[in-house]
Every structure is written in structure tokens, then in C-alpha cells.
Design a protein around this motif. Structure first.
Motif, PDB file in Angstrom:
ATOM      1  N   LEU A 143     -58.546  45.814  68.661  1.00  0.00           N
ATOM      2  CA  LEU A 143     -57.323  45.340  68.022  1.00  0.00           C
ATOM      3  C   LEU A 143     -56.762  44.119  68.741  1.00  0.00           C
ATOM      4  O   LEU A 143     -56.598  44.122  69.956  1.00  0.00           O
ATOM      5  CB  LEU A 143     -56.285  46.468  68.009  1.00  0.00           C
ATOM      6  CG  LEU A 143     -55.087  46.296  67.084  1.00  0.00           C
ATOM      7  CD1 LEU A 143     -55.535  46.219  65.632  1.00  0.00           C
ATOM      8  CD2 LEU A 143     -54.109  47.453  67.269  1.00  0.00           C
ATOM      9  N   GLN A 144     -56.477  43.087  67.957  1.00  0.00           N
ATOM     10  CA  GLN A 144     -55.903  41.865  68.506  1.00  0.00           C
ATOM     11  C   GLN A 144     -54.390  41.803  68.297  1.00  0.00           C
ATOM     12  O   GLN A 144     -53.639  41.527  69.232  1.00  0.00           O
ATOM     13  CB  GLN A 144     -56.578  40.645  67.872  1.00  0.00           C
ATOM     14  CG  GLN A 144     -58.060  40.544  68.175  1.00  0.00           C
ATOM     15  CD  GLN A 144     -58.738  39.412  67.429  1.00  0.00           C
ATOM     16  OE1 GLN A 144     -58.086  38.568  66.812  1.00  0.00           O
ATOM     17  NE2 GLN A 144     -60.060  39.385  67.467  1.00  0.00           N
ATOM     18  N   THR A 145     -53.947  42.070  67.051  1.00  0.00           N
ATOM     19  CA  THR A 145     -52.520  41.967  66.731  1.00  0.00           C
ATOM     20  C   THR A 145     -52.072  43.181  65.925  1.00  0.00           C
ATOM     21  O   THR A 145     -52.735  43.569  64.959  1.00  0.00           O
ATOM     22  CB  THR A 145     -52.228  40.691  65.911  1.00  0.00           C
ATOM     23  OG1 THR A 145     -52.631  39.545  66.669  1.00  0.00           O
ATOM     24  CG2 THR A 145     -50.745  40.580  65.596  1.00  0.00           C
ATOM     25  N   ALA A 146     -50.951  43.759  66.328  1.00  0.00           N
ATOM     26  CA  ALA A 146     -50.366  44.877  65.586  1.00  0.00           C
ATOM     27  C   ALA A 146     -48.893  44.587  65.339  1.00  0.00           C
ATOM     28  O   ALA A 146     -48.166  44.186  66.257  1.00  0.00           O
ATOM     29  CB  ALA A 146     -50.530  46.187  66.354  1.00  0.00           C
ATOM     30  N   THR A 147     -48.464  44.778  64.098  1.00  0.00           N
ATOM     31  CA  THR A 147     -47.070  44.608  63.718  1.00  0.00           C
ATOM     32  C   THR A 147     -46.571  45.901  63.097  1.00  0.00           C
ATOM     33  O   THR A 147     -47.155  46.389  62.131  1.00  0.00           O
ATOM     34  CB  THR A 147     -46.906  43.456  62.695  1.00  0.00           C
ATOM     35  OG1 THR A 147     -47.403  42.244  63.259  1.00  0.00           O
ATOM     36  CG2 THR A 147     -45.446  43.278  62.308  1.00  0.00           C
ATOM     37  N   ILE A 148     -45.530  46.473  63.666  1.00  0.00           N
ATOM     38  CA  ILE A 148     -44.944  47.704  63.137  1.00  0.00           C
ATOM     39  C   ILE A 148     -43.473  47.422  62.876  1.00  0.00           C
ATOM     40  O   ILE A 148     -42.707  47.144  63.799  1.00  0.00           O
ATOM     41  CB  ILE A 148     -45.106  48.883  64.121  1.00  0.00           C
ATOM     42  CG1 ILE A 148     -46.582  49.063  64.477  1.00  0.00           C
ATOM     43  CG2 ILE A 148     -44.544  50.155  63.520  1.00  0.00           C
ATOM     44  CD1 ILE A 148     -46.838  50.141  65.509  1.00  0.00           C
ATOM     45  N   HIS A 175     -54.590  49.209  72.324  1.00  0.00           N
ATOM     46  CA  HIS A 175     -55.541  48.185  72.755  1.00  0.00           C
ATOM     47  C   HIS A 175     -55.149  46.782  72.282  1.00  0.00           C
ATOM     48  O   HIS A 175     -55.877  45.819  72.547  1.00  0.00           O
ATOM     49  CB  HIS A 175     -56.943  48.511  72.243  1.00  0.00           C
ATOM     50  CG  HIS A 175     -57.510  49.775  72.791  1.00  0.00           C
ATOM     51  ND1 HIS A 175     -57.826  49.945  74.117  1.00  0.00           N
ATOM     52  CD2 HIS A 175     -57.823  50.963  72.193  1.00  0.00           C
ATOM     53  CE1 HIS A 175     -58.302  51.158  74.321  1.00  0.00           C
ATOM     54  NE2 HIS A 175     -58.303  51.799  73.174  1.00  0.00           N
ATOM     55  N   ALA A 176     -54.017  46.649  71.599  1.00  0.00           N
ATOM     56  CA  ALA A 176     -53.611  45.362  71.035  1.00  0.00           C
ATOM     57  C   ALA A 176     -53.325  44.335  72.132  1.00  0.00           C
ATOM     58  O   ALA A 176     -52.813  44.663  73.197  1.00  0.00           O
ATOM     59  CB  ALA A 176     -52.382  45.540  70.151  1.00  0.00           C
ATOM     60  N   GLU A 177     -53.642  43.079  71.818  1.00  0.00           N
ATOM     61  CA  GLU A 177     -53.320  41.975  72.716  1.00  0.00           C
ATOM     62  C   GLU A 177     -51.954  41.380  72.391  1.00  0.00           C
ATOM     63  O   GLU A 177     -51.279  40.839  73.267  1.00  0.00           O
ATOM     64  CB  GLU A 177     -54.401  40.894  72.631  1.00  0.00           C
ATOM     65  CG  GLU A 177     -55.776  41.360  73.093  1.00  0.00           C
ATOM     66  CD  GLU A 177     -56.799  40.264  73.043  1.00  0.00           C
ATOM     67  OE1 GLU A 177     -56.423  39.091  72.806  1.00  0.00           O
ATOM     68  OE2 GLU A 177     -57.995  40.553  73.242  1.00  0.00           O
ATOM     69  N   VAL A 178     -51.575  41.462  71.112  1.00  0.00           N
ATOM     70  CA  VAL A 178     -50.265  40.987  70.654  1.00  0.00           C
ATOM     71  C   VAL A 178     -49.602  42.125  69.893  1.00  0.00           C
ATOM     72  O   VAL A 178     -50.198  42.711  68.987  1.00  0.00           O
ATOM     73  CB  VAL A 178     -50.392  39.750  69.736  1.00  0.00           C
ATOM     74  CG1 VAL A 178     -49.018  39.317  69.225  1.00  0.00           C
ATOM     75  CG2 VAL A 178     -51.070  38.602  70.479  1.00  0.00           C
ATOM     76  N   LEU A 179     -48.360  42.449  70.255  1.00  0.00           N
ATOM     77  CA  LEU A 179     -47.640  43.551  69.618  1.00  0.00           C
ATOM     78  C   LEU A 179     -46.281  43.046  69.160  1.00  0.00           C
ATOM     79  O   LEU A 179     -45.514  42.478  69.943  1.00  0.00           O
ATOM     80  CB  LEU A 179     -47.479  44.716  70.598  1.00  0.00           C
ATOM     81  CG  LEU A 179     -46.822  45.993  70.070  1.00  0.00           C
ATOM     82  CD1 LEU A 179     -47.608  46.572  68.901  1.00  0.00           C
ATOM     83  CD2 LEU A 179     -46.698  47.029  71.199  1.00  0.00           C
ATOM     84  N   LYS A 180     -45.983  43.270  67.863  1.00  0.00           N
ATOM     85  CA  LYS A 180     -44.700  42.866  67.290  1.00  0.00           C
ATOM     86  C   LYS A 180     -44.000  44.113  66.750  1.00  0.00           C
ATOM     87  O   LYS A 180     -44.555  44.824  65.920  1.00  0.00           O
ATOM     88  CB  LYS A 180     -44.914  41.847  66.157  1.00  0.00           C
ATOM     89  CG  LYS A 180     -45.714  40.624  66.567  1.00  0.00           C
ATOM     90  CD  LYS A 180     -45.994  39.723  65.375  1.00  0.00           C
ATOM     91  CE  LYS A 180     -46.881  38.554  65.761  1.00  0.00           C
ATOM     92  NZ  LYS A 180     -47.197  37.673  64.592  1.00  0.00           N
ATOM     93  N   LEU A 181     -42.786  44.363  67.245  1.00  0.00           N
ATOM     94  CA  LEU A 181     -42.077  45.585  66.895  1.00  0.00           C
ATOM     95  C   LEU A 181     -40.706  45.273  66.316  1.00  0.00           C
ATOM     96  O   LEU A 181     -39.965  44.434  66.849  1.00  0.00           O
ATOM     97  CB  LEU A 181     -41.913  46.477  68.124  1.00  0.00           C
ATOM     98  CG  LEU A 181     -43.200  46.944  68.814  1.00  0.00           C
ATOM     99  CD1 LEU A 181     -42.864  47.761  70.047  1.00  0.00           C
ATOM    100  CD2 LEU A 181     -44.069  47.742  67.857  1.00  0.00           C
ATOM    101  N   GLY A 182     -40.358  45.984  65.244  1.00  0.00           N
ATOM    102  CA  GLY A 182     -39.064  45.820  64.606  1.00  0.00           C
ATOM    103  C   GLY A 182     -37.949  46.500  65.384  1.00  0.00           C
ATOM    104  O   GLY A 182     -38.172  47.354  66.251  1.00  0.00           O
TER     105      GLY A 182
END
Length: 280
Positions: A143-148, A175-182
């Protein structure tokens, strides 16, 4: 139910074995899924504002696309689904977003379990509203990018259940390298961040963390928790919600060592706070 009747895939789409991209925006109509047809070369499938009536037919249809790499479900109504099963070995991009402006399409995902088994997933986006329950059958290690991006849950829901739900989601994107959280993820995590079980997940690969947050103490508590779980973090971006500016709470960072801040953190961005009187 839509009064225009179900939409059946035309034979000229079903017949050829060369189709690689299929995008459908049915404006709320039912998609009639053939029981005996799959697209052996399909690589990208996008369904927008589409009613899906049979969970088994949908699962079989998607599973019959062995080369599928991109699956996008936007504003879909999963009618009477008990389980939304997305098990695709070659899938690289999964985008699920049911925030399409009200009505039944904003509610149906609540009523089913979302099961994901996509070991080669590289990009994951999940937006409101969330499913009734959630399970990772195989955690994607590439996983590279995850947005939740969650919405506001009703007060009737138990706070600890929400926190457990979110912890389960976060374990799947460890395992994400970029994580975006609301914003509401931080708020709903706060009741359990002091418990040892929260630190069973470590984001060793995480290099960039982007958070949308408020000013209240629940946000800073969850922020500290996430920083402790990301020892190799290099970039932290914090976006402050404009609606929180009238809050009288002043952020206070605990005086304690956090691995990423002493070893790897190179840049911190605080956005939309430069004209306020608040201090960090």
C-alpha cells in the motif's frame, strides 16, 4: 426503486473479449448484472450512482475480471447486501465513496459488511458513510496511499464501538507510505488512545501523514497517538477546520519524546491557522 427500469449491458459490450475500461453513471438506475458474463481483460471498472440488487451476482461478476486493477464505487446503493465482498488479487486501486448528496444512497452501505481481500492494493480510499462492519481478509503489504474520510456518526452509536471500528480500519492500512485521515477519525479514536491495545499497530512505512482536525483536546490526543505509531514519519500536515476557530481550547503538546520527531521528521505544515490567535 428507480422507475426507469433496470439497465442491462448491451450485447456489443458483453460479447467482445477486448474491453479494458468500463465506466457507468446510471443516475440511480438498477444495473442488471448478467449471471454468465465476465470481462476477462477488464482492467478498470467505475460505477457511479448505480443500484446493485444482488450481492452474489455482483461478487461473481467482479471476480470474473481477473485482470481488474482499478475499482471505483461512487454513490452506489447496495440493496439488501449483507456482505460487500471485494476479493481481487490484482486490484491496485480501490475507491469507495458513498457521499453523493443524500437519500437512500447515503444509507445502504450501513447495512452490510465490507470485506476486502486485495493483497496487491496500492491505493485505498474509503469515504462516508461507512459499512456496518469491516474486515481485512488480507492486509495489503504494498500500500502506497490510504485515505479514510468518515462522516459524523449518530450519538446513539456506542463510542467505543466506533473507536474499535476505526482501529480495525487503521490496522489494515499499516503498510501505507502516505496516510490521509478525516477530522472525525481523530475525534472518535480519542476514547481509547490511552489503552495499550491501540499501540499494537505500527506504521513503519509511513512517511507522510495528512490530518484534517479541530482545536479541541480530543484531536491533539489522537494526533499524539498516531505520531507515536509512526516512528519513520518525515512529513506531518495538519489542516485546521475553519469552523473550529471559535473554540477556546489551546493546543498543548505533551513534553515527551516521540520517535519520529527526534529521528526522522523533516517538515511540519499547519494550514489555515496563520491568521488566528491560537498557539501550538
Amino acid at each position: 426503486m428507480d422507475q426507469r427500469g433496470p439497465f442491462a449491458l448491451p450485447r456489443y459490450l458483453v460479447a467482445p473479449d477486448s474491453l479494458e475500461i468500463l465506466e457507468l453513471d446510471l443516475q440511480g438506475s438498477v444495473l442488471k448484472i448478467p449471471s454468465d458474463v465476465g470481462f476477462s481483460r477488464l482492467k478498470s471498472l467505475q460505477l457511479v450512482r448505480t443500484q446493485l440488487l444482488d450481492q452474489n451476482l455482483f461478487h461473481n461478476f467482479v471476480s470474473s475480471c481477473p485482470l481488474l486493477e482499478n475499482l471505483s464505487l461512487e454513490g452506489c446503493l447496495f440493496y439488501d447486501f449483507k456482505v460487500l465482498d471485494i476479493s481481487l488479487r490484482n486490484l491496485r486501486i480501490l475507491f469507495v465513496d458513498n457521499d453523493m448528496g443524500g437519500g437512500p444512497f447515503d444509507e445502504r452501505l450501513w447495512e452490510c459488511v465490507l470485506k476486502i481481500a486485495c493483497p496487491n492494493l496500492a491505493y485505498f480510499h474509503l469515504s462516508d458513510p461507512f459499512a456496518q462492519n469491516f474486515s481485512w481478509d488480507k492486509i495489503p503489504s504494498l500500500l502506497q496511499t490510504a485515505t479514510i474520510w468518515p462522516w459524523w456518526w449518530e450519538d446513539a452509536l456506542i463510542r467505543e464501538e466506533l473507536a474499535n471500528y476505526l482501529l480495525k480500519l487503521l490496522r489494515g492500512v499499516c503498510h501505507a507510505e502516505v496516510l490521509k485521515l478525516g477530522k472525525y477519525i481523530l475525534q472518535h479514536l480519542y476514547p481509547v488512545v490511552a489503552e495499550p491495545r491501540c499501540f499494537s499497530t505500527t506504521f513503519y512505512n509511513l512517511k507522510s501523514l495528512k490530518l484534517f482536525t479541530g482545536i479541541d483536546k480530543c484531536y491533539i490526543g489522537s494526533l499524539i497517538y498516531l505520531l507515536k505509531c509512526a516512528p519513520n514519519l518525515q512529513l506531518l500536515s495538519v489542516y485546521i477546520d475553519e469552523e473550529e476557530y471559535d473554540c477556546d481550547y489551546e493546543w498543548e503538546i505533551p513534553d515527551e519524546a516521540i520517535a519520529c520527531s527526534t529521528d526522522h521528521l523533516k517538515m511540519v505544515k499547519l494550514i489555515e491557522v496563520d491568521y488566528s490567535d491560537y498557539e501550538l
